[in-house]
Design a protein around this motif. Sequence first.
Motif, PDB file in Angstrom:
ATOM      1  N   PHE A 139       0.914  -1.231   0.063  1.00  0.00           N
ATOM      2  CA  PHE A 139       0.046  -0.044  -0.132  1.00  0.00           C
ATOM      3  C   PHE A 139       0.921   1.447   0.024  1.00  0.00           C
ATOM      4  CE2 PHE A 139      -2.364  -3.304   2.452  1.00  0.00           C
ATOM      5  CZ  PHE A 139      -3.572  -3.258   1.629  1.00  0.00           C
ATOM      6  N   GLN A 140       0.262   2.342  -0.594  1.00  0.00           N
ATOM      7  CA  GLN A 140       1.098   3.621  -0.473  1.00  0.00           C
ATOM      8  C   GLN A 140      -0.014   4.442   0.232  1.00  0.00           C
ATOM      9  OE1 GLN A 140       4.149   4.621  -1.846  1.00  0.00           O
ATOM     10  NE2 GLN A 140       3.855   6.236  -0.574  1.00  0.00           N
ATOM     11  N   GLN A 141       0.720   5.167   1.143  1.00  0.00           N
ATOM     12  CA  GLN A 141      -0.036   5.894   2.069  1.00  0.00           C
ATOM     13  C   GLN A 141      -0.070   7.469   1.225  1.00  0.00           C
ATOM     14  OE1 GLN A 141       1.716   7.166   6.112  1.00  0.00           O
ATOM     15  NE2 GLN A 141      -0.672   7.855   6.744  1.00  0.00           N
ATOM     16  N   VAL A 142      -1.104   8.006   1.267  1.00  0.00           N
ATOM     17  CA  VAL A 142      -1.376   9.269   0.520  1.00  0.00           C
ATOM     18  C   VAL A 142      -2.166  10.189   1.372  1.00  0.00           C
ATOM     19  CG1 VAL A 142      -1.316   8.120  -1.622  1.00  0.00           C
ATOM     20  CG2 VAL A 142      -3.551   8.493  -0.631  1.00  0.00           C
ATOM     21  N   SER A 143      -2.202  11.488   0.780  1.00  0.00           N
ATOM     22  CA  SER A 143      -3.023  12.516   1.839  1.00  0.00           C
ATOM     23  C   SER A 143      -4.008  12.911   0.807  1.00  0.00           C
ATOM     24  CB  SER A 143      -1.866  13.843   1.734  1.00  0.00           C
ATOM     25  OG  SER A 143      -2.749  14.910   2.246  1.00  0.00           O
ATOM     26  N   VAL A 144      -5.313  12.994   1.263  1.00  0.00           N
ATOM     27  CA  VAL A 144      -6.429  13.358   0.474  1.00  0.00           C
ATOM     28  C   VAL A 144      -6.517  14.644   0.362  1.00  0.00           C
ATOM     29  CG1 VAL A 144      -7.774  11.668   1.576  1.00  0.00           C
ATOM     30  CG2 VAL A 144      -7.749  13.748   2.697  1.00  0.00           C
ATOM     31  N   THR A 145      -5.553  15.567   0.592  1.00  0.00           N
ATOM     32  CA  THR A 145      -5.324  16.921   0.284  1.00  0.00           C
ATOM     33  C   THR A 145      -4.227  17.362  -0.824  1.00  0.00           C
ATOM     34  OG1 THR A 145      -3.907  17.508   2.184  1.00  0.00           O
ATOM     35  CG2 THR A 145      -6.472  17.877   2.260  1.00  0.00           C
ATOM     36  N   GLU A 146      -3.438  16.238  -1.052  1.00  0.00           N
ATOM     37  CA  GLU A 146      -2.285  16.346  -1.948  1.00  0.00           C
ATOM     38  C   GLU A 146      -2.353  15.683  -3.305  1.00  0.00           C
ATOM     39  OE1 GLU A 146       1.700  15.581  -0.536  1.00  0.00           O
ATOM     40  OE2 GLU A 146       0.908  16.454   1.093  1.00  0.00           O
ATOM     41  N   LYS A 147      -2.259  16.418  -4.366  1.00  0.00           N
ATOM     42  CA  LYS A 147      -2.394  15.630  -5.714  1.00  0.00           C
ATOM     43  C   LYS A 147      -1.421  14.617  -5.814  1.00  0.00           C
ATOM     44  CE  LYS A 147      -5.195  19.004  -8.600  1.00  0.00           C
ATOM     45  NZ  LYS A 147      -5.222  19.377  -9.744  1.00  0.00           N
ATOM     46  N   LEU A 193      -0.679   8.639 -18.061  1.00  0.00           N
ATOM     47  CA  LEU A 193      -0.368   9.422 -16.671  1.00  0.00           C
ATOM     48  C   LEU A 193      -1.282  10.415 -16.203  1.00  0.00           C
ATOM     49  CD1 LEU A 193       1.719   9.324 -14.348  1.00  0.00           C
ATOM     50  CD2 LEU A 193       3.185  10.915 -15.546  1.00  0.00           C
ATOM     51  N   VAL A 194      -1.870  10.415 -15.202  1.00  0.00           N
ATOM     52  CA  VAL A 194      -2.802  11.379 -14.977  1.00  0.00           C
ATOM     53  C   VAL A 194      -2.538  11.928 -13.387  1.00  0.00           C
ATOM     54  CG1 VAL A 194      -4.707  10.583 -16.176  1.00  0.00           C
ATOM     55  CG2 VAL A 194      -4.464   9.873 -13.626  1.00  0.00           C
ATOM     56  N   SER A 195      -2.852  13.105 -12.811  1.00  0.00           N
ATOM     57  CA  SER A 195      -2.907  13.580 -11.605  1.00  0.00           C
ATOM     58  C   SER A 195      -4.067  14.046 -11.118  1.00  0.00           C
ATOM     59  CB  SER A 195      -1.755  14.871 -11.842  1.00  0.00           C
ATOM     60  OG  SER A 195      -2.248  15.924 -12.460  1.00  0.00           O
ATOM     61  N   GLY A 196      -4.282  14.024  -9.806  1.00  0.00           N
ATOM     62  CA  GLY A 196      -5.335  14.399  -9.386  1.00  0.00           C
ATOM     63  C   GLY A 196      -5.432  14.011  -7.771  1.00  0.00           C
ATOM     64  N   LEU A 197      -6.486  14.256  -7.067  1.00  0.00           N
ATOM     65  CA  LEU A 197      -6.554  13.868  -5.499  1.00  0.00           C
ATOM     66  C   LEU A 197      -6.661  12.503  -5.589  1.00  0.00           C
ATOM     67  CD1 LEU A 197      -8.826  16.652  -3.957  1.00  0.00           C
ATOM     68  CD2 LEU A 197      -6.201  16.535  -3.721  1.00  0.00           C
ATOM     69  N   PRO A 198      -6.217  11.473  -4.598  1.00  0.00           N
ATOM     70  CA  PRO A 198      -6.192  10.337  -4.438  1.00  0.00           C
ATOM     71  C   PRO A 198      -7.769   9.908  -4.520  1.00  0.00           C
ATOM     72  CG  PRO A 198      -4.680  11.007  -2.815  1.00  0.00           C
ATOM     73  CD  PRO A 198      -5.292  12.359  -3.428  1.00  0.00           C
ATOM     74  N   GLN A 199      -8.736  10.593  -3.870  1.00  0.00           N
ATOM     75  CA  GLN A 199     -10.062  10.020  -3.633  1.00  0.00           C
ATOM     76  C   GLN A 199     -10.703  10.186  -5.168  1.00  0.00           C
ATOM     77  OE1 GLN A 199      -8.583  12.402  -2.008  1.00  0.00           O
ATOM     78  NE2 GLN A 199      -9.850  13.967  -1.664  1.00  0.00           N
ATOM     79  N   ASP A 200     -10.355  11.211  -6.082  1.00  0.00           N
ATOM     80  CA  ASP A 200     -10.992  11.389  -7.693  1.00  0.00           C
ATOM     81  C   ASP A 200     -10.360  10.445  -8.541  1.00  0.00           C
ATOM     82  OD1 ASP A 200     -12.383  13.195  -6.047  1.00  0.00           O
ATOM     83  OD2 ASP A 200     -10.894  15.030  -6.691  1.00  0.00           O
ATOM     84  N   ILE A 201      -9.306   9.758  -8.292  1.00  0.00           N
ATOM     85  CA  ILE A 201      -8.717   8.662  -9.264  1.00  0.00           C
ATOM     86  C   ILE A 201      -9.588   7.620  -9.438  1.00  0.00           C
ATOM     87  CG2 ILE A 201      -6.809   7.571  -9.907  1.00  0.00           C
ATOM     88  CD1 ILE A 201      -5.106   9.510  -8.732  1.00  0.00           C
ATOM     89  N   PRO A 202     -10.197   7.470 -10.812  1.00  0.00           N
ATOM     90  CA  PRO A 202     -11.025   6.121 -11.259  1.00  0.00           C
ATOM     91  C   PRO A 202     -10.100   4.977 -11.504  1.00  0.00           C
ATOM     92  CG  PRO A 202     -10.444   7.466 -13.192  1.00  0.00           C
ATOM     93  CD  PRO A 202      -9.766   8.306 -12.233  1.00  0.00           C
ATOM     94  N   ASP A 203     -10.635   4.133 -11.591  1.00  0.00           N
ATOM     95  CA  ASP A 203      -9.944   2.613 -11.891  1.00  0.00           C
ATOM     96  C   ASP A 203      -9.345   2.677 -13.283  1.00  0.00           C
ATOM     97  OD1 ASP A 203      -9.177   0.642 -10.147  1.00  0.00           O
ATOM     98  OD2 ASP A 203     -10.484  -0.724 -10.939  1.00  0.00           O
ATOM     99  N   PHE A 204      -9.984   3.301 -14.237  1.00  0.00           N
ATOM    100  CA  PHE A 204      -9.497   3.243 -15.558  1.00  0.00           C
ATOM    101  C   PHE A 204     -10.146   4.354 -16.262  1.00  0.00           C
ATOM    102  CE2 PHE A 204     -12.872   0.059 -15.185  1.00  0.00           C
ATOM    103  CZ  PHE A 204     -13.876   0.565 -15.977  1.00  0.00           C
ATOM    104  N   ILE A 205      -9.692   4.573 -17.636  1.00  0.00           N
ATOM    105  CA  ILE A 205     -10.385   5.630 -18.728  1.00  0.00           C
ATOM    106  C   ILE A 205     -10.986   4.517 -19.581  1.00  0.00           C
ATOM    107  CG2 ILE A 205     -10.239   7.468 -20.187  1.00  0.00           C
ATOM    108  CD1 ILE A 205      -9.849   8.292 -17.240  1.00  0.00           C
ATOM    109  N   GLU A 206     -12.360   4.811 -19.790  1.00  0.00           N
ATOM    110  CA  GLU A 206     -12.916   3.900 -20.829  1.00  0.00           C
ATOM    111  C   GLU A 206     -13.019   4.620 -22.349  1.00  0.00           C
ATOM    112  OE1 GLU A 206     -16.394   1.202 -19.564  1.00  0.00           O
ATOM    113  OE2 GLU A 206     -17.386   2.591 -21.260  1.00  0.00           O
TER     114      GLU A 206
END
Length: 196
Positions: free
Chosen positions: A94-102, A132-145
């Motif tokens: 697992f990678q610990q992330v911050s919900v406020t950091e992209k 390669l995308v960037s965004g907040l961890p909680q907004d990242i989808p599983d894939f782009i269709e």
Amino acid sequence: MNEKVTIAIEKREKAAGNKGKKLRTMGYVPGAINRKGLESVSVKIKNDELMKNVLKYGKNYLFTLDLEGQESYDVLIKEMQHSPIKRELLNVVFQQVSVTEKIKFNLNLKIVGKEALEFRKLHVVQQMEKILVSGLPQDIPDFIEIDVKDLNLDDKICVGDLKFPEGIETEFEADKIVLVINESRSDDTITEELEE
């Protein structure tokens, strides 16, 4: 914002040898939580609990790990290692992330509608498997269709044509080609071209 999903984990002593095998026999998976600038935390997690959540929410979901009610970690799954033949889950990182950091993340591109193209003797030539995308961890989808069923010969999809969820962006140029539609070639045609 995605709903919060908490998974229980337990502390694990770092050990070499067949300790991992013993844990797996007991229904656990050995794991580690990587933390930026800090030592990683060795943990164990119930295999069925982990897999149930991964299947339901996807590998890129932001999970909260609860360490015996003492500490909690917001994490993304960085890696799941499987045995080559039985595909048994050997360990998880697992990678610990911050919900406020992209963060930056490589997302899979999922192509749908290929069957409709094959019916018309067309096929997809994919130039990019991931983006390669960037965004907040909680907004990242599983894939782009990407739906290709209505595309025609020589049509192409570029990065600018992709539909990203709100808050997710990429640094790729909008005109970078993701895929092109070509004619399907039979084995005979390929053989003839090679002989020439």
